[in-house]
Scaffold this active site. Sequence first.
Site, PDB file in Angstrom:
ATOM      1  N   ASP A   1       3.635 -10.817  28.497  1.00  0.00           N
ATOM      2  CA  ASP A   1       4.414 -11.905  29.100  1.00  0.00           C
ATOM      3  C   ASP A   1       5.659 -12.264  28.295  1.00  0.00           C
ATOM      4  O   ASP A   1       6.706 -12.568  28.867  1.00  0.00           O
ATOM      5  CB  ASP A   1       3.540 -13.146  29.284  1.00  0.00           C
ATOM      6  CG  ASP A   1       3.020 -13.654  27.974  1.00  0.00           C
ATOM      7  OD1 ASP A   1       2.118 -13.002  27.399  1.00  0.00           O
ATOM      8  OD2 ASP A   1       3.524 -14.679  27.481  1.00  0.00           O
TER       9      ASP A   1
ATOM     10  N   LYS B   1      -7.494 -20.048   4.907  1.00  0.00           N
ATOM     11  CA  LYS B   1      -8.692 -20.826   5.249  1.00  0.00           C
ATOM     12  C   LYS B   1      -8.912 -20.789   6.759  1.00  0.00           C
ATOM     13  O   LYS B   1      -7.949 -20.796   7.528  1.00  0.00           O
ATOM     14  CB  LYS B   1      -8.542 -22.273   4.775  1.00  0.00           C
ATOM     15  CG  LYS B   1      -8.757 -22.428   3.273  1.00  0.00           C
ATOM     16  CD  LYS B   1      -8.633 -23.883   2.842  1.00  0.00           C
ATOM     17  CE  LYS B   1      -8.527 -23.990   1.334  1.00  0.00           C
ATOM     18  NZ  LYS B   1      -9.785 -23.681   0.637  1.00  0.00           N
TER      19      LYS B   1
ATOM     20  N   THR C   1      -8.121 -30.426  21.289  1.00  0.00           N
ATOM     21  CA  THR C   1      -7.271 -29.286  21.601  1.00  0.00           C
ATOM     22  C   THR C   1      -7.977 -28.330  22.536  1.00  0.00           C
ATOM     23  O   THR C   1      -9.190 -28.433  22.773  1.00  0.00           O
ATOM     24  CB  THR C   1      -6.812 -28.549  20.325  1.00  0.00           C
ATOM     25  OG1 THR C   1      -5.706 -27.710  20.666  1.00  0.00           O
ATOM     26  CG2 THR C   1      -7.930 -27.705  19.730  1.00  0.00           C
TER      27      THR C   1
ATOM     28  N   ALA D   1      -0.624  -7.456  27.643  1.00  0.00           N
ATOM     29  CA  ALA D   1      -0.447  -8.910  27.811  1.00  0.00           C
ATOM     30  C   ALA D   1       1.009  -9.197  27.453  1.00  0.00           C
ATOM     31  O   ALA D   1       1.310  -9.914  26.515  1.00  0.00           O
ATOM     32  CB  ALA D   1      -1.404  -9.686  26.903  1.00  0.00           C
TER      33      ALA D   1
ATOM     34  N   TYR E   1     -17.223 -25.850  11.210  1.00  0.00           N
ATOM     35  CA  TYR E   1     -16.247 -26.756  10.613  1.00  0.00           C
ATOM     36  C   TYR E   1     -16.358 -28.171  11.177  1.00  0.00           C
ATOM     37  O   TYR E   1     -15.520 -29.021  10.885  1.00  0.00           O
ATOM     38  CB  TYR E   1     -14.823 -26.220  10.818  1.00  0.00           C
ATOM     39  CG  TYR E   1     -14.564 -24.924  10.088  1.00  0.00           C
ATOM     40  CD1 TYR E   1     -14.772 -24.817   8.712  1.00  0.00           C
ATOM     41  CD2 TYR E   1     -14.111 -23.787  10.760  1.00  0.00           C
ATOM     42  CE1 TYR E   1     -14.551 -23.627   8.041  1.00  0.00           C
ATOM     43  CE2 TYR E   1     -13.882 -22.592  10.091  1.00  0.00           C
ATOM     44  CZ  TYR E   1     -14.111 -22.520   8.737  1.00  0.00           C
ATOM     45  OH  TYR E   1     -13.885 -21.336   8.070  1.00  0.00           O
TER      46      TYR E   1
ATOM     47  N   LYS F   1      -8.397  -2.346   2.794  1.00  0.00           N
ATOM     48  CA  LYS F   1      -9.757  -2.881   2.579  1.00  0.00           C
ATOM     49  C   LYS F   1      -9.839  -4.331   3.032  1.00  0.00           C
ATOM     50  O   LYS F   1     -10.540  -5.159   2.449  1.00  0.00           O
ATOM     51  CB  LYS F   1     -10.202  -2.771   1.115  1.00  0.00           C
ATOM     52  CG  LYS F   1     -10.072  -1.398   0.506  1.00  0.00           C
ATOM     53  CD  LYS F   1     -10.908  -0.363   1.210  1.00  0.00           C
ATOM     54  CE  LYS F   1     -10.686   1.027   0.610  1.00  0.00           C
ATOM     55  NZ  LYS F   1     -11.239   2.076   1.506  1.00  0.00           N
TER      56      LYS F   1
ATOM     57  N   SER G   1       0.848  -1.192   0.000  1.00  0.00           N
ATOM     58  CA  SER G   1       0.000   0.000   0.000  1.00  0.00           C
ATOM     59  C   SER G   1       0.882   1.240   0.000  1.00  0.00           C
ATOM     60  O   SER G   1       1.649   1.458   0.945  1.00  0.00           O
ATOM     61  CB  SER G   1      -0.895   0.005   1.245  1.00  0.00           C
ATOM     62  OG  SER G   1      -1.362   1.309   1.527  1.00  0.00           O
TER      63      SER G   1
ATOM     64  N   SER H   1      -9.065 -20.789  22.429  1.00  0.00           N
ATOM     65  CA  SER H   1     -10.093 -19.764  22.568  1.00  0.00           C
ATOM     66  C   SER H   1     -10.710 -19.438  21.216  1.00  0.00           C
ATOM     67  O   SER H   1     -11.554 -18.579  21.109  1.00  0.00           O
ATOM     68  CB  SER H   1      -9.498 -18.504  23.188  1.00  0.00           C
ATOM     69  OG  SER H   1      -8.536 -17.957  22.328  1.00  0.00           O
TER      70      SER H   1
ATOM     71  N   LYS I   1      -3.515 -20.180  11.740  1.00  0.00           N
ATOM     72  CA  LYS I   1      -3.581 -21.406  12.541  1.00  0.00           C
ATOM     73  C   LYS I   1      -3.859 -22.641  11.692  1.00  0.00           C
ATOM     74  O   LYS I   1      -3.509 -23.754  12.088  1.00  0.00           O
ATOM     75  CB  LYS I   1      -4.679 -21.273  13.603  1.00  0.00           C
ATOM     76  CG  LYS I   1      -4.403 -20.220  14.669  1.00  0.00           C
ATOM     77  CD  LYS I   1      -3.473 -20.743  15.748  1.00  0.00           C
ATOM     78  CE  LYS I   1      -3.408 -19.793  16.946  1.00  0.00           C
ATOM     79  NZ  LYS I   1      -2.435 -20.266  17.953  1.00  0.00           N
TER      80      LYS I   1
ATOM     81  N   GLY J   1       3.595 -18.273  21.096  1.00  0.00           N
ATOM     82  CA  GLY J   1       4.896 -18.264  20.430  1.00  0.00           C
ATOM     83  C   GLY J   1       5.029 -19.212  19.253  1.00  0.00           C
ATOM     84  O   GLY J   1       6.107 -19.318  18.674  1.00  0.00           O
TER      85      GLY J   1
END
Lengths: 330, 330
Positions: free
Chosen positions: A221, A59, A86, A219, A126, A283, A39, A89, A64, A192
């Site tokens: 840590d 996807k 697993t 956060a 899913y 966008k 951009s 969140s 992830k 990580g």
Amino acid sequence: MTTAQTEQTAAVSAPDLATIRAAHERIRAQIHRTPVFTSESLDAVAGAHLFFKCENLQKTGSFKFRGATNAVFSLSDEEAKRGVITVSSGNHGAAISLAARRRGISAWVVMPGEAPRAKRQAVEAYGGRVTECEYSMESREAVCKALQKQTGAILIHPYNNARVIAGQGTAALELLEEVPDLDIVVAPVSGGGLLSGTAIASKSLRPSIRVVGAEPKNADDAYRSFAAGRIESAANTETIADGLRAVLCPLTFSILRQHVDEIALVTEEEILSAMRLLWERLKLIVEPSGAVSAGIVLHNKIDPRGKRIGIILSGGNLDLDQIPFARAAK
Amino acid sequence: MTTAQTEQTAAVSAPDLATIRAAHERIRAQIHRTPVFTSESLDAVAGAHLFFKCENLQKTGSFKFRGATNAVFSLSDEEAKRGVITVSSGNHGAAISLAARRRGISAWVVMPGEAPRAKRQAVEAYGGRVTECEYSMESREAVCKALQKQTGAILIHPYNNARVIAGQGTAALELLEEVPDLDIVVAPVSGGGLLSGTAIASKSLRPSIRVVGAEPKNADDAYRSFAAGRIESAANTETIADGLRAVLCPLTFSILRQHVDEIALVTEEEILSAMRLLWERLKLIVEPSGAVSAGIVLHNKIDPRGKRIGIILSGGNLDLDQIPFARAAK
């Protein structure tokens, strides 16, 4: 080597570039090769040349899916038929659910009851089976262990797993194939996994590159752990970047110490401002956690001037009923 | 041929495929070749194979930059130095402003005072000079003529201009180069520039293709004109698709009658629902006007089943403070 040993080895030894390349071969037909956006107007804001690796377009809406797919498709047929489980969140849970469905096996996802509605719905869409837990780490682990015992499913940890880390590293692999002469690469850090994979791939392909982890100040840590030389938890985790509240594990901490140059922090206001700029100029729908890496560049937490900077936009899943900078419509 | 004659010819004769190809050669170094997105989940919603041509990712955030660039770069040096002027509620004005800046000439944009703030800011950010007018067509034309007389600038009408239409047709040209075997192509219709260019390019490259114009039910002038066989205005233009309130001109009406198979309508609720689906599933910011073409497919205004359908997402500019489906943040 027994199955138990294989699992253990997969969990504790850091992947190298060859492992990441093998992961890419394994998953490339399953994933999107996400585009790299540029951009002119954001370059002008940063005074740098920015290359956005758009994992929000991956996807399931986040990077992830790379690690989840690599982990699920690395299982032997015998392992796979037990199903996978697993704790997540949201984005890792959705990714595991789709990867499992693609392999034709069951997926159980342990998730805090307070997780964003959109993320929970995605897991269910899913085909993942959601089991609720309390927000505390103890509750998550207890619920997960009980369910594992009951179902026999194989745990795929969101980041304490070398196959997951190798999968996450394929985003940086693609980015550097496309833009080989980057000076800096920035990825968000939570548990990580993404930053570990990014760092291994980037430093292996281009030893001179600077690898920066981006983390919310609320956060912090990983920042604290880096400074202290041991894993520390954050003072609090009240951040809009709800995907970045996990804590490093020994595997990711050791990789980060070896390959990451710096962890930089952004405030909540800076995360929102960066997210809004990405929405306006690219966008693209980027979730707050996904905008943290852009935030440290657009708000000068590192000196970006004149540099060629790769920025991993990690995800694009958020509840559109709760857009954080939106006022109620007229 | 005099300059005046050239201008007149450019304005009144419909472009053909060769003209559109020439426009593409002229502008290709200036524009983005926008990506074509696909989505398994949206395919499932429609029961069809959808190919989204992402003009929301075009420079200035809409397809308008194609036509504006072709028109501005078609001017002789002598014409160009007079500067350009246009009337636009936003996207065409932004596009003309950037195209003019790229050519190193002035741009004046006449715009209703009530235009969305984000669109006005974009014009100014690209160096265009905004002159306010009332919302009525009479006021726009009066202000424009006075300014034209005062500055000597050349008018580049948003759609009553064959060079603009040829430029807009380059989006469909690229789409059909990438996905040659489309059954249907859908573009929104307002003044008819994009739909005209889309129809000429598509029918020339693939005579069997069905070309559909998408229009808000609340601004259904093209639908009525098609039915009546003469240009009619809409009963009202109170639509969230603020970019689709213009009325056809004789040039675009004659092209549409020749090359467009159908105009289909969507309600306000359907526009919002489609826009939200695009945001959620494609992770793309699409403005209400840009979601109208997707709306007629996702809400079954044409029979999409089993078809390969190209959908032009025309733009992505909207005021993020006024996202129409957002509730106030927590």
